[in-house]
Design a protein around this motif. Structure first.
Motif, PDB file in Angstrom:
ATOM      1  N   VAL A  64     -92.753  12.983 -50.035  1.00 50.24           N
ATOM      2  CA  VAL A  64     -93.356  11.838 -50.660  1.00 50.24           C
ATOM      3  C   VAL A  64     -94.343  11.163 -49.172  1.00 50.24           C
ATOM      4  O   VAL A  64     -93.882  11.070 -48.353  1.00 50.24           O
ATOM      5  CB  VAL A  64     -92.452  10.496 -50.653  1.00 50.24           C
ATOM      6  N   LEU A  65     -95.710  11.226 -49.636  1.00 50.52           N
ATOM      7  CA  LEU A  65     -96.572  10.725 -48.596  1.00 50.52           C
ATOM      8  C   LEU A  65     -96.915   9.100 -48.643  1.00 50.52           C
ATOM      9  O   LEU A  65     -96.891   8.675 -50.081  1.00 50.52           O
ATOM     10  CB  LEU A  65     -97.812  11.435 -48.810  1.00 50.52           C
ATOM     11  N   VAL A  66     -96.601   8.542 -47.811  1.00 50.53           N
ATOM     12  CA  VAL A  66     -96.877   7.088 -48.094  1.00 50.53           C
ATOM     13  C   VAL A  66     -97.739   6.488 -46.788  1.00 50.53           C
ATOM     14  O   VAL A  66     -98.218   7.243 -45.912  1.00 50.53           O
ATOM     15  CB  VAL A  66     -95.590   6.272 -47.771  1.00 50.53           C
ATOM     16  N   PRO A  67     -98.350   5.183 -47.180  1.00 51.50           N
ATOM     17  CA  PRO A  67     -99.367   4.819 -46.208  1.00 51.50           C
ATOM     18  C   PRO A  67     -98.217   4.266 -44.841  1.00 51.50           C
ATOM     19  O   PRO A  67     -97.305   3.817 -45.200  1.00 51.50           O
ATOM     20  CB  PRO A  67    -100.124   3.683 -46.772  1.00 51.50           C
ATOM     21  N   CYS A  68     -98.875   4.087 -43.645  1.00 54.60           N
ATOM     22  CA  CYS A  68     -98.265   3.564 -42.769  1.00 54.60           C
ATOM     23  C   CYS A  68     -98.059   2.004 -42.735  1.00 54.60           C
ATOM     24  O   CYS A  68     -98.584   1.271 -43.904  1.00 54.60           O
ATOM     25  CB  CYS A  68     -99.163   3.575 -41.311  1.00 54.60           C
ATOM     26  N   SER A  69     -97.258   1.452 -41.735  1.00 52.83           N
ATOM     27  CA  SER A  69     -97.381  -0.125 -41.791  1.00 52.83           C
ATOM     28  C   SER A  69     -97.738  -0.735 -40.580  1.00 52.83           C
ATOM     29  O   SER A  69     -97.851  -0.036 -39.539  1.00 52.83           O
ATOM     30  CB  SER A  69     -95.709  -0.490 -42.095  1.00 52.83           C
ATOM     31  N   ALA A  70     -97.941  -2.063 -40.484  1.00 50.57           N
ATOM     32  CA  ALA A  70     -98.349  -2.502 -39.242  1.00 50.57           C
ATOM     33  C   ALA A  70     -97.045  -2.855 -38.298  1.00 50.57           C
ATOM     34  O   ALA A  70     -97.217  -2.739 -37.117  1.00 50.57           O
ATOM     35  CB  ALA A  70     -98.828  -4.406 -39.654  1.00 50.57           C
ATOM     36  N   ALA A  71     -95.926  -3.101 -39.085  1.00 53.50           N
ATOM     37  CA  ALA A  71     -94.767  -3.265 -38.282  1.00 53.50           C
ATOM     38  C   ALA A  71     -94.294  -1.644 -37.621  1.00 53.50           C
ATOM     39  O   ALA A  71     -94.410  -0.753 -38.439  1.00 53.50           O
ATOM     40  CB  ALA A  71     -93.622  -3.718 -39.114  1.00 53.50           C
ATOM     41  N   LYS A  72     -93.869  -1.714 -36.570  1.00 48.84           N
ATOM     42  CA  LYS A  72     -93.334  -0.400 -36.027  1.00 48.84           C
ATOM     43  C   LYS A  72     -91.862  -0.463 -35.408  1.00 48.84           C
ATOM     44  O   LYS A  72     -91.586  -1.374 -34.788  1.00 48.84           O
ATOM     45  CB  LYS A  72     -94.109   0.238 -34.922  1.00 48.84           C
ATOM     46  N   PRO A  73     -91.040   0.456 -35.542  1.00 52.03           N
ATOM     47  CA  PRO A  73     -91.179   1.738 -36.541  1.00 52.03           C
ATOM     48  C   PRO A  73     -91.300   1.400 -37.934  1.00 52.03           C
ATOM     49  O   PRO A  73     -90.638   0.361 -38.471  1.00 52.03           O
ATOM     50  CB  PRO A  73     -89.921   2.711 -36.309  1.00 52.03           C
ATOM     51  N   TYR A  74     -91.784   2.283 -38.678  1.00 53.50           N
ATOM     52  CA  TYR A  74     -92.301   2.185 -40.066  1.00 53.50           C
ATOM     53  C   TYR A  74     -91.133   1.526 -40.902  1.00 53.50           C
ATOM     54  O   TYR A  74     -91.302   0.654 -41.898  1.00 53.50           O
ATOM     55  CB  TYR A  74     -92.991   3.372 -40.602  1.00 53.50           C
ATOM     56  N   SER A  75     -89.927   2.336 -40.663  1.00 56.05           N
ATOM     57  CA  SER A  75     -88.746   2.073 -41.356  1.00 56.05           C
ATOM     58  C   SER A  75     -88.290   0.420 -41.400  1.00 56.05           C
ATOM     59  O   SER A  75     -87.485   0.224 -42.408  1.00 56.05           O
ATOM     60  CB  SER A  75     -87.615   2.726 -41.068  1.00 56.05           C
ATOM     61  N   GLU A  76     -88.826  -0.183 -40.548  1.00 56.04           N
ATOM     62  CA  GLU A  76     -88.324  -1.565 -40.281  1.00 56.04           C
ATOM     63  C   GLU A  76     -89.254  -2.437 -40.948  1.00 56.04           C
ATOM     64  O   GLU A  76     -89.127  -3.782 -41.116  1.00 56.04           O
ATOM     65  CB  GLU A  76     -88.193  -2.028 -38.969  1.00 56.04           C
ATOM     66  N   SER A  77     -90.315  -2.107 -41.364  1.00 56.28           N
ATOM     67  CA  SER A  77     -91.516  -2.803 -42.272  1.00 56.28           C
ATOM     68  C   SER A  77     -90.853  -3.476 -43.734  1.00 56.28           C
ATOM     69  O   SER A  77     -90.156  -2.495 -44.211  1.00 56.28           O
ATOM     70  CB  SER A  77     -92.724  -2.258 -42.350  1.00 56.28           C
ATOM     71  N   GLN A  78     -91.178  -4.263 -44.132  1.00 51.22           N
ATOM     72  CA  GLN A  78     -91.163  -4.725 -45.556  1.00 51.22           C
ATOM     73  C   GLN A  78     -91.575  -3.667 -46.617  1.00 51.22           C
ATOM     74  O   GLN A  78     -90.800  -3.227 -47.281  1.00 51.22           O
ATOM     75  CB  GLN A  78     -91.790  -5.832 -45.983  1.00 51.22           C
ATOM     76  N   SER A  79     -92.655  -3.281 -46.384  1.00 49.87           N
ATOM     77  CA  SER A  79     -93.262  -1.838 -47.471  1.00 49.87           C
ATOM     78  C   SER A  79     -92.360  -0.810 -47.274  1.00 49.87           C
ATOM     79  O   SER A  79     -92.020  -0.320 -48.598  1.00 49.87           O
ATOM     80  CB  SER A  79     -94.712  -1.789 -47.030  1.00 49.87           C
ATOM     81  N   HIS A  80     -91.826  -0.157 -46.275  1.00 51.16           N
ATOM     82  CA  HIS A  80     -91.079   0.843 -46.364  1.00 51.16           C
ATOM     83  C   HIS A  80     -89.862   0.804 -46.475  1.00 51.16           C
ATOM     84  O   HIS A  80     -89.172   1.687 -47.228  1.00 51.16           O
ATOM     85  CB  HIS A  80     -91.250   1.379 -44.787  1.00 51.16           C
ATOM     86  N   ARG A  81     -89.429  -0.505 -46.432  1.00 51.74           N
ATOM     87  CA  ARG A  81     -87.847  -0.940 -47.257  1.00 51.74           C
ATOM     88  C   ARG A  81     -88.031  -0.643 -48.526  1.00 51.74           C
ATOM     89  O   ARG A  81     -87.022  -0.117 -49.129  1.00 51.74           O
ATOM     90  CB  ARG A  81     -87.531  -2.161 -46.639  1.00 51.74           C
ATOM     91  N   GLN A  82     -89.069  -1.085 -49.135  1.00 53.99           N
ATOM     92  CA  GLN A  82     -89.223  -0.898 -50.756  1.00 53.99           C
ATOM     93  C   GLN A  82     -89.469   0.359 -51.079  1.00 53.99           C
ATOM     94  O   GLN A  82     -89.115   0.744 -51.972  1.00 53.99           O
ATOM     95  CB  GLN A  82     -90.514  -2.039 -50.866  1.00 53.99           C
ATOM     96  N   PHE A  83     -90.074   1.112 -50.219  1.00 56.13           N
ATOM     97  CA  PHE A  83     -90.230   2.551 -50.668  1.00 56.13           C
ATOM     98  C   PHE A  83     -89.028   3.354 -50.412  1.00 56.13           C
ATOM     99  O   PHE A  83     -88.636   3.957 -51.393  1.00 56.13           O
ATOM    100  CB  PHE A  83     -91.088   3.217 -49.483  1.00 56.13           C
ATOM    101  N   HIS A  84     -88.235   3.173 -49.465  1.00 54.66           N
ATOM    102  CA  HIS A  84     -86.724   3.609 -49.266  1.00 54.66           C
ATOM    103  C   HIS A  84     -85.978   3.327 -50.429  1.00 54.66           C
ATOM    104  O   HIS A  84     -84.980   3.938 -50.873  1.00 54.66           O
ATOM    105  CB  HIS A  84     -86.185   3.102 -48.000  1.00 54.66           C
ATOM    106  N   ASP A  85     -85.898   1.897 -50.644  1.00 58.05           N
ATOM    107  CA  ASP A  85     -85.086   1.522 -52.170  1.00 58.05           C
ATOM    108  C   ASP A  85     -85.549   2.352 -53.401  1.00 58.05           C
ATOM    109  O   ASP A  85     -84.583   2.491 -54.009  1.00 58.05           O
ATOM    110  CB  ASP A  85     -85.437   0.057 -52.421  1.00 58.05           C
ATOM    111  N   ALA A  86     -86.646   2.822 -53.427  1.00 59.37           N
ATOM    112  CA  ALA A  86     -87.046   3.411 -54.640  1.00 59.37           C
ATOM    113  C   ALA A  86     -86.695   5.085 -54.320  1.00 59.37           C
ATOM    114  O   ALA A  86     -86.541   5.583 -55.451  1.00 59.37           O
ATOM    115  CB  ALA A  86     -88.446   3.508 -54.766  1.00 59.37           C
ATOM    116  N   ILE A  87     -86.932   5.453 -53.259  1.00 57.96           N
ATOM    117  CA  ILE A  87     -86.544   7.000 -53.046  1.00 57.96           C
ATOM    118  C   ILE A  87     -85.025   7.322 -52.912  1.00 57.96           C
ATOM    119  O   ILE A  87     -84.673   8.385 -53.427  1.00 57.96           O
ATOM    120  CB  ILE A  87     -87.266   7.153 -51.655  1.00 57.96           C
ATOM    121  N   GLN A  88     -84.366   6.233 -52.251  1.00 59.02           N
ATOM    122  CA  GLN A  88     -82.863   6.476 -52.305  1.00 59.02           C
ATOM    123  C   GLN A  88     -82.504   8.041 -51.654  1.00 59.02           C
ATOM    124  O   GLN A  88     -81.439   8.424 -51.959  1.00 59.02           O
ATOM    125  CB  GLN A  88     -82.268   6.190 -53.478  1.00 59.02           C
TER     126      GLN A  88
END
Length: 583
Positions: free
Chosen positions: A303-327
């Protein structure tokens, strides 16, 4: 080799050093007050100067301007005498050779100024020919506008001649312009020379101001080197003169010269504010290692996703939402400018969590071309059962479509309007329906192996960590062997690995490329100084994990110099020791 110059801090080719006179001088710096010229041999014989440690003595010399035929230079070459005081040899960039002095003055520097390629060629040729722990002097050329670029290229010492002469000619220098004095209605400076009415300001005052402005700029340069952020400054400063911009870009093309001198990790943030950021060694090296060393070990879809302003990416709000969907049903890879692509295992690895970029919502063609090239190389190396692009239209989708067409891929797009809206996240989750989750154990083991690949070389992760167990929580993972012996720890600040002595021995016994430092017969405590180094692998970079071996000790630590510099230097810390065992 030198007794009177020591490098303390490095930022690529730029260094903060100490000219070890009776009154020490921190470099890069002006040396007008401490420079003593013994004179030219063109005008007659010169006696060997007495010299002392209060000054830097330019030894008797014959200077050759640019373009002097090599046979003429060879016929009239001068061998510097062996002296026991701080000394400078005058050398041409075309025929320079080590002279055993503490510094080298470039005789043909005037012919290189104003021409980006010529300047870079001259600096690189000299720097590659002289010992790494000696200083480089440029006389008669430094101004407030060009000195940052010159220091960035690797020049340590300057004089104020050019700045003073321009002042006597009525040219008022700043970091971005050279004004005719008669065109100034007021003095845009607060230096001592400018603390008077404009109508009383003379050309002599102008010369004093120019030198003061040059000294102030050098203070900024030293601060930027210490902060590891000189390149950010140079990208803006070089814009004030076209040839300086050309020189910066020419220097970027000197990959071997800059890469050897550029640390693999640092605390400083990279400000991606111009298109030239993509050309930085740190960016190009990350892209190169991701596409030649990293190998995906997951069997799940990509899964290719856009980056985030927060680093590391996994701590950003957007990437948390991606992880919730990807599981954990897919392997996540972020797309970003100026880094390229970042697999989830390397999200903390420098510089993936150490950059900040200008967010406009629009991608330049240079950015699209770079990221699409990196993504293409990544997908040519790594196969996936399915590729899902959860990316917005603004630039990201264009990049993926370019690669999709070039490599004849079949990509599923899941974003309806915005990557984090409900419909898009539902599409992403649906696209992964039926996929099995990978375990925390698999995720952590693959992270350790991926970092080892990135740091040490293709296949190093499997060679070193094929059979391991992990403890502690990500990103502070501890790596242990089946007998519960600790081998390494993940350092979340840089996304690297720190080895224990057991891990270092396992490293040496593996097929993974090693980085060795050979030392004399002593047991190091805290650090290894350069005089104690017998030899070092040339591929060692500042920040690398290194194994230190000698007749009396076995140790592991982190490099503070690059390999060739360790072997050549007579002063300074070569590496910091973390664990040591007397043998």
């Amino acid at each position: 080799m030198t007794d009177y110059f020591e490098v303390h801090e490095r930022d690529g080719a730029a260094r903060v050093g100490e000219l070890r006179l009776s009154s020490p001088l921190t470099t890069p710096a002006l040396v007008d007050d401490v420079l003593e010229d013994a004179g030219s041999l063109w005008s007659g014989d010169r006696e060997r100067p007495a010299g002392d440690d209060s000054q830097l003595t330019v030894l008797p010399h014959r200077a050759f301007p640019g373009g002097t035929p090599a046979e003429v230079q060879e016929s009239f070459a001068v061998d510097a005498p062996d002296v026991d005081y701080p000394s400078v040899a005058v050398a041409s960039s075309e025929t320079v050779a080590p002279q055993g002095t503490d510094a080298y003055a470039l005789s043909d520097v005037q012919s290189a100024m104003g021409h980006g390629a010529a300047l870079v060629e001259a600096v690189v040729d000299v720097r590659e020919a002289i010992p790494t722990d000696t200083a480089l002097l440029f006389s008669g050329v430094a101004t407030p506008r060009n000195v940052a670029l010159l220091a960035y290229a690797g020049v340590d010492l300057f004089d104020g001649t050019a700045a003073a002469v321009k002042g006597t000619e009525g040219r008022y220098l700043t970091t971005d312009e050279a004004y005719f004095l008669e065109d100034l209605d007021e003095l845009p400076c607060s230096c001592p020379a400018c603390q008077q009415p404009r109508e009383e300001f003379t050309r002599a005052d102008c010369a004093e101001h120019n030198v003061s402005a040059l000294e102030s700029e050098l203070a900024i340069v030293r601060r930027r080197i210490r902060d590891g952020r000189l390149r950010d400054y140079v990208e803006g400063q070089a814009r004030h003169d076209q040839w300086l911009t050309a020189a910066m870009r020419e220097l970027d093309d000197q990959w071997g010269y800059l890469e050897e001198r550029t640390p693999i990790l640092r605390d400083a943030r990279i400000d991606a504010a111009t298109a030239d950021t993509i050309r930085r060694v740190e960016i190009q090296r990350f892209a190169d290692r991701v596409t030649t060393r990293y190998r995906n070990r997951f069997r799940n879809p990509l899964v290719l996703v856009p980056c985030s302003a927060a680093k590391p990416y996994s701590e950003s709000q957007s990437h948390r939402q991606f992880h919730d969907a990807i599981q954990w049903r897919a392997h996540l890879v972020s797309m970003t400018s100026p880094i390229g692509v970042v697999p989830q295992e390397l999200e903390t690895t420098y510089p993936a969590q150490h950059y900040d970029t200008v967010v406009t919502g629009r991608w330049s063609e240079d950015e699209k071309q770079f990221v699409s090239e990196v993504l293409g190389r990544y997908l040519e190396r790594n196969e996936y059962p399915e590729i899902i692009a959860h990316v917005p239209d603004e630039g990201y989708r264009d990049i993926v479509e370019r690669v999709e067409e070039r490599l004849a891929l079949d990509v599923t797009y899941t974003v309806a309007d915005h990557p984090t809206d409900d419909e898009s996240l539902a599409n992403l989750s649906s696209a992964l329906s039926g996929e099995l989750k990978y375990s925390k154990r698999e995720r952590e083991h693959n992270t350790v192996r991926a970092i080892a690949d990135y740091l040490l070389g293709d296949g190093a992760g499997d060679d070193l960590f094929a059979n391991i167990q992990t403890t502690s929580r990500y990103p502070k993972i501890q790596v242990r062997d089946p007998d519960d012996t600790q081998l390494a720890t993940m350092v979340p600040q840089y996304g690297t690995l720190s080895f224990t002595l057991a891990g270092a021995r396992r490293w040496l016994e593996s097929d993974a490329p090693t980085k060795r430092v050979e030392i004399d017969g002593f047991v190091p405590h805290g650090s290894v100084l350069a005089p104690g180094v017998v030899d070092a692998d040339e591929d060692i970079r500042v920040g690398d994990e290194v194994v230190v071996e000698g007749p009396k000790a076995f140790a592991v630590g982190r490099a503070e110099m690059f390999g060739r510099e360790m072997a050549e230097s007579t002063r300074g810390i070569a590496c910091e020791i973390r664990h040591v065992e007397e043998t």
